[in-house]
Motif scaffolding. Sequence first.
Motif, PDB file in Angstrom:
ATOM      1  N   GLY A   1       0.841  -1.226  -0.070  1.00  0.00           N
ATOM      2  CA  GLY A   1       0.166  -0.057  -0.210  1.00  0.00           C
ATOM      3  C   GLY A   1       0.883   1.379   0.093  1.00  0.00           C
ATOM      4  O   GLY A   1       2.039   1.385   0.189  1.00  0.00           O
ATOM      5  N   PRO A   2       0.120   2.240  -0.345  1.00  0.00           N
ATOM      6  CA  PRO A   2       0.959   3.703  -0.195  1.00  0.00           C
ATOM      7  C   PRO A   2       1.219   4.180   1.322  1.00  0.00           C
ATOM      8  O   PRO A   2       0.575   3.687   2.096  1.00  0.00           O
ATOM      9  CB  PRO A   2      -0.229   4.729  -0.658  1.00  0.00           C
ATOM     10  CG  PRO A   2      -1.198   3.712  -1.428  1.00  0.00           C
ATOM     11  CD  PRO A   2      -1.261   2.317  -0.872  1.00  0.00           C
ATOM     12  N   LEU A   3       1.962   5.083   1.464  1.00  0.00           N
ATOM     13  CA  LEU A   3       2.426   5.442   2.516  1.00  0.00           C
ATOM     14  C   LEU A   3       2.188   6.912   3.143  1.00  0.00           C
ATOM     15  O   LEU A   3       2.222   7.561   1.968  1.00  0.00           O
ATOM     16  CB  LEU A   3       3.960   5.124   2.854  1.00  0.00           C
ATOM     17  CG  LEU A   3       4.500   3.749   2.670  1.00  0.00           C
ATOM     18  CD1 LEU A   3       6.023   3.815   2.863  1.00  0.00           C
ATOM     19  CD2 LEU A   3       3.865   2.807   3.369  1.00  0.00           C
TER      20      LEU A   3
ATOM     21  N   THR B   1       3.485  10.802  15.253  1.00  0.00           N
ATOM     22  CA  THR B   1       2.783   9.532  15.066  1.00  0.00           C
ATOM     23  C   THR B   1       1.256   9.454  15.210  1.00  0.00           C
ATOM     24  O   THR B   1       0.795   8.674  15.168  1.00  0.00           O
ATOM     25  CB  THR B   1       3.540   8.541  16.196  1.00  0.00           C
ATOM     26  OG1 THR B   1       3.178   9.437  17.485  1.00  0.00           O
ATOM     27  CG2 THR B   1       4.954   8.263  16.226  1.00  0.00           C
ATOM     28  N   ASP B   2       0.750  10.628  15.551  1.00  0.00           N
ATOM     29  CA  ASP B   2      -0.551  10.698  15.769  1.00  0.00           C
ATOM     30  C   ASP B   2      -1.348  11.314  14.611  1.00  0.00           C
ATOM     31  O   ASP B   2      -0.922  12.492  13.871  1.00  0.00           O
ATOM     32  CB  ASP B   2      -0.774  11.667  16.892  1.00  0.00           C
ATOM     33  CG  ASP B   2      -2.527  11.517  17.323  1.00  0.00           C
ATOM     34  OD1 ASP B   2      -3.118  11.111  16.418  1.00  0.00           O
ATOM     35  OD2 ASP B   2      -2.733  12.306  18.150  1.00  0.00           O
ATOM     36  N   PRO B   3      -2.177  10.311  13.899  1.00  0.00           N
ATOM     37  CA  PRO B   3      -2.750  11.268  12.665  1.00  0.00           C
ATOM     38  C   PRO B   3      -3.472  12.340  12.836  1.00  0.00           C
ATOM     39  O   PRO B   3      -3.482  13.338  11.876  1.00  0.00           O
ATOM     40  CB  PRO B   3      -3.803  10.215  12.401  1.00  0.00           C
ATOM     41  CG  PRO B   3      -3.246   8.670  12.960  1.00  0.00           C
ATOM     42  CD  PRO B   3      -2.327   9.260  14.139  1.00  0.00           C
ATOM     43  N   ALA B   4      -3.763  12.629  14.085  1.00  0.00           N
ATOM     44  CA  ALA B   4      -4.605  13.981  14.485  1.00  0.00           C
ATOM     45  C   ALA B   4      -3.658  15.271  13.980  1.00  0.00           C
ATOM     46  O   ALA B   4      -4.214  16.301  13.719  1.00  0.00           O
ATOM     47  CB  ALA B   4      -4.751  14.029  15.892  1.00  0.00           C
TER      48      ALA B   4
ATOM     49  N   THR C   1       1.641   6.275   8.644  1.00  0.00           N
ATOM     50  CA  THR C   1       0.583   5.053   8.484  1.00  0.00           C
ATOM     51  C   THR C   1       0.848   4.287   7.147  1.00  0.00           C
ATOM     52  O   THR C   1       1.249   5.178   6.200  1.00  0.00           O
ATOM     53  CB  THR C   1      -0.800   5.548   8.436  1.00  0.00           C
ATOM     54  OG1 THR C   1      -1.544   4.359   8.771  1.00  0.00           O
ATOM     55  CG2 THR C   1      -1.396   6.132   7.212  1.00  0.00           C
ATOM     56  N   ASP C   2       0.717   3.167   7.098  1.00  0.00           N
ATOM     57  CA  ASP C   2       0.781   2.349   5.750  1.00  0.00           C
ATOM     58  C   ASP C   2      -0.640   2.113   5.356  1.00  0.00           C
ATOM     59  O   ASP C   2      -1.517   1.388   6.129  1.00  0.00           O
ATOM     60  CB  ASP C   2       1.291   1.033   6.152  1.00  0.00           C
ATOM     61  CG  ASP C   2       1.716   0.029   4.632  1.00  0.00           C
ATOM     62  OD1 ASP C   2       0.650   0.023   4.154  1.00  0.00           O
ATOM     63  OD2 ASP C   2       2.599  -0.543   4.750  1.00  0.00           O
TER      64      ASP C   2
END
Length: 278
Positions: free
Chosen positions: A82-84, A92-95, A169-170
Amino acid sequence: MKIAFSPCPNDTFVFHAWVHGLIPGAPELDVMYADIDITNGLAANPTPDTPEVMKISYAALPWVLEDYALLPCGGALGRGCGPLVLTEEGLTDPAVLAGRRVAVPSERSTAYLLFRLWAAQNVPGGVGEIVVMPFHEIMPAVRDGKIDAGLVIHEARFTYQNYGLNMLTDLGNWWEGDTGLPIPLGAIIARRTLDLKAIEGWIRASVEHAWANPEMTRDYVMCHAQELAPEVAQAHIDLYVNKFTADLGEDGYAAIATLLNRAAEEGLVPKIDPALLR
């Protein structure tokens, strides 16, 4: 016959035998090497000179299925590929992406659809500006602080560490965990006016020839992948040329339908007629 596919190692590996006249009965190919962003546009606005067979993104299928048929072989669909989403180190937090600028290589790509579907679940309030940027400029832009995050594909999986970047994220892992399905990346399409069964047979024969004679493909693959080390090119082939390249199968078709239906629900692509997928 005119054909368009990318110079990436998986595409040149797959089509080596046909391009070099090694498939009995297959017509001679007039090859256009083009990034998927270009072929997406060509397929959406075909002219008499547009290649009859092309590699496009699965995300672009909803705009082209009236004129082009999806072929069940030759494309890129799989697991662990998958894309990264990349950011500077330590994030590290998507927020952290809320309201931020994110660079993407295309807005008509599977990577972009996966990113938007993931962000809808994981980024409160959504991301900010989406900046379309040539693929090779994205990682340097993130490294240099010109952009807050970057969406990357292909060989960037193997090289992003060289830029001192962090994988936030992957998207492949997220998609597989969320759906249990493989990731639809690149599709092979052909004009509906052609003998689709014949073309399918020639492509499948080319794939099988490459698997049986990988050493014969190496010069051709590396000729078009000059910026990649041989081991990176081989890792690219190992990742993207798999059982789904020989035949989509039920899991493949389910993955494609799930991606496009979810994207349509989010308003990212037009709704598709399921009958046109097969």
